[in-house]
Design an enzyme around this catalytic site. Structure first.
Site, PDB file in Angstrom:
ATOM      1  N   HIS A 285      -5.133  22.026  60.364  1.00  0.00           N
ATOM      2  CA  HIS A 285      -5.718  23.126  61.429  1.00  0.00           C
ATOM      3  C   HIS A 285      -4.491  23.771  62.110  1.00  0.00           C
ATOM      4  CE1 HIS A 285      -5.407  19.076  62.476  1.00  0.00           C
ATOM      5  NE2 HIS A 285      -4.702  19.593  63.483  1.00  0.00           N
ATOM      6  N   CYS A 286      -3.163  23.418  61.994  1.00  0.00           N
ATOM      7  CA  CYS A 286      -2.213  23.703  62.535  1.00  0.00           C
ATOM      8  C   CYS A 286      -0.931  24.766  61.561  1.00  0.00           C
ATOM      9  CB  CYS A 286      -1.356  22.788  63.111  1.00  0.00           C
ATOM     10  SG  CYS A 286      -2.144  21.610  64.187  1.00  0.00           S
TER      11      CYS A 286
END
Ligand code: SAJ
Length: 450
Positions: A285-286
């Site tokens: 998610h980064c």
């Protein structure tokens, strides 16, 4: 505002938080908005530091599990702390979060299908906090955002919902999260942090709180925008470096050069080289998300981040590259991918964690099926998405195998695990197997860049 590094003993901020740490009067509490893999450890940390911690989330099912102290996405140490703390509660009711001394927003900041930032969760959290904060409250945003998002998106909502003004009525700062899922050494308590604020008083308030919360250095930034940019730059830096080795992998595979040994050789240089590992893609998610925040932010300022975008596109093509490696290996044996049974081992985006968000493994599965292969999946950390319950079930009757996640469990696999099931081609998408042992066993081994 000057930029200075804050050592723990240097800042004596007169603060509404002065009565922190506890035992706190009942009015002093910290509300963490968003109790996912970032917010929950923070709420647990706050409770362990004797604050009255309230974990707020709009996901009622998550709140109900947390109320029963059931959380599988935090470390064992954090789970132990969660069970022990009685000064932490969880709620999805806004009535439970009035007039807290501090609100820390830890909601997701994903991208939409067209890779533009999706700030709806941040806006919604700002509306909720704005409706409940009071004079003297501190609001900190930990969510990862592009420069300008805190002041141009969240702050106007906080002020309009509360009728208060930042810096003069309430305090407002940004302290980007740096959680590294699965990392037991660097955790929410020990990771150094940067903090930027809307003004000097807000900065002092935020530093006072985080000094009490963390056992780690704090770096005060000249402004919120610089603090927002720090996190973006950290993660874009990682994405471009992974893209660098992924591009080299696709080139060196044609030349028969083992890139992993080249990287190992380059790592012997004691300075100015940072090793990254080629693989079947970049998940989570980064790393695959944050560069797009920078790219879109640049576009808004009339600048085209061609390099960041090229790196993103390189990393995005790696799942299909892994499938091409398989097709090529099959063709060399006069076999086709269409109709072959493929054991896909690993669904999580990163080793030894259950998170499968943006996982390249799911892209590989989709591509294999699109090419007409029969796919059996197994990931001990992601049982819900696995079609098979054990490694043996996944391998039995499979023609070939693809490793998409370098779980410790998979790293230990030997050629016999595969040959006894009749699997004779392995695509090691994470370059995590013992290449030499596989080559000596007669199994066709292909890594990514080796
Ligand atoms: N990956 C590679 N090659 C590498 C490193 C990673 O292909 O050399 C892949 C991984 O397999 C994964 C993806 O990239 O699919 C992301 O891996 P990651 O190790 O960067 O894991 P994340 O997404 O959990 O990144 C977090 C980030 N932490 C924060 O944003 C606070 C990142 O900044 C950290 O650098 C990273 O952890 C870390 O170092 O582990």
């Amino acid at each position: 505002m000057k930029s200075y590094a804050i050592e723990r003993e240097l800042v004596h901020a007169p603060s509404v938080l002065d009565d922190f740490p506890s035992p706190l009067p009942s009015t002093s509490s910290i509300v963490v908005v968003g109790v996912g893999y970032v917010g929950l450890p923070l709420a647990i940390l706050a409770a362990s530091k004797k604050y009255r911690a309230i974990g707020f989330d709009i996901d009622e099912a998550k709140i109900s599990r947390l109320t029963k102290r059931d959380a599988n996405y935090i470390t064992d140490e954090e789970q132990e702390l969660l069970r022990k703390q009685d000064n932490i509660s969880f709620t999805s009711r806004e009535d439970d979060i009035w007039h807290a001394s501090a609100y820390i927003i830890c909601v997701p900041t994903p991208v939409k299908a067209d890779h533009t930032p999706d700030l709806e969760p941040l806006k919604n959290a700002s509306r909720i906090v704005g409706r409940h904060l009071s004079r003297g409250s501190l609001v900190v945003i930990e969510s990862t955002v592009n420069p300008g998002a805190c002041e141009d998106v969240a702050l106007p909502i906080l002020e309009s919902e509360s009728g208060l003004e930042a810096e003069s009525d309430f305090y407002f700062a940004h302290c980007p999260e740096r959680v590294n899922p699965g990392d037991v050494k660097w955790n929410v308590r020990t990771i150094p942090r940067v903090i930027g604020a809307i003004g000097e008083e807000s900065l002092a308030q935020a530093i006072a709180l985080y000094q009490n919360l963390l056992d780690a250095p704090l770096q005060a930034m000249p402004s919120i925008k610089e603090a927002e940019a720090v996190k973006m730059v950290e993660n874009a830096f990682r994405d471009i470096n992974i893209a660098f080795v992924n591009e080299l992998a696709m080139s060196f595979d044609r030349a028969g050069i083992d890139l992993l040994s080249v990287i190992e050789g380059a790592s012997s240089k004691p300075f100015a080289f940072m090793p990254h590992i080629p693989g079947c893609g970049v998940g989570g998610h980064c790393i695959p998300v944050d560069p797009y925040y920078l790219i879109r932010y640049g576009e808004k300022n009339g600048f085209e981040h061609r390099f960041l975008l090229t790196a993103r596109l390189t990393n995005q093509k790696m799942p299909k590259y892994a499938v091409r490696r398989l097709s090529h290996a099959l063709r060399q044996k006069k076999r086709l991918l269409r109709g072959s049974t493929v054991a896909l081992l690993g669904l999580a985006y990163k080793k030894d964690i259950p998170d499968h968000r943006e996982s390249p493994a799911l892209e590989i599965e989709k591509e294999l099926r699109a090419k007409g292969a029969r796919v059996r999946t197994f990931d001990p950390f992601v049982p819900k998405l696995s079609s098979e319950g054990t490694l043996e079930d996944a391998l039995q009757g499979a023609d070939v195998a693809v490793i998409a996640t370098d779980h410790t469990f998979f790293r230990a696999l030997t050629p016999e695990n595969f040959t006894r099931a009749g699997v004779d081609i392995i695509i090691d998408g994470r370059n995590c197997l013992d290449k030499k042992a596989f080559q000596e066993s007669g199994v066709t081994y292909r890594g990514i860049g080796r």
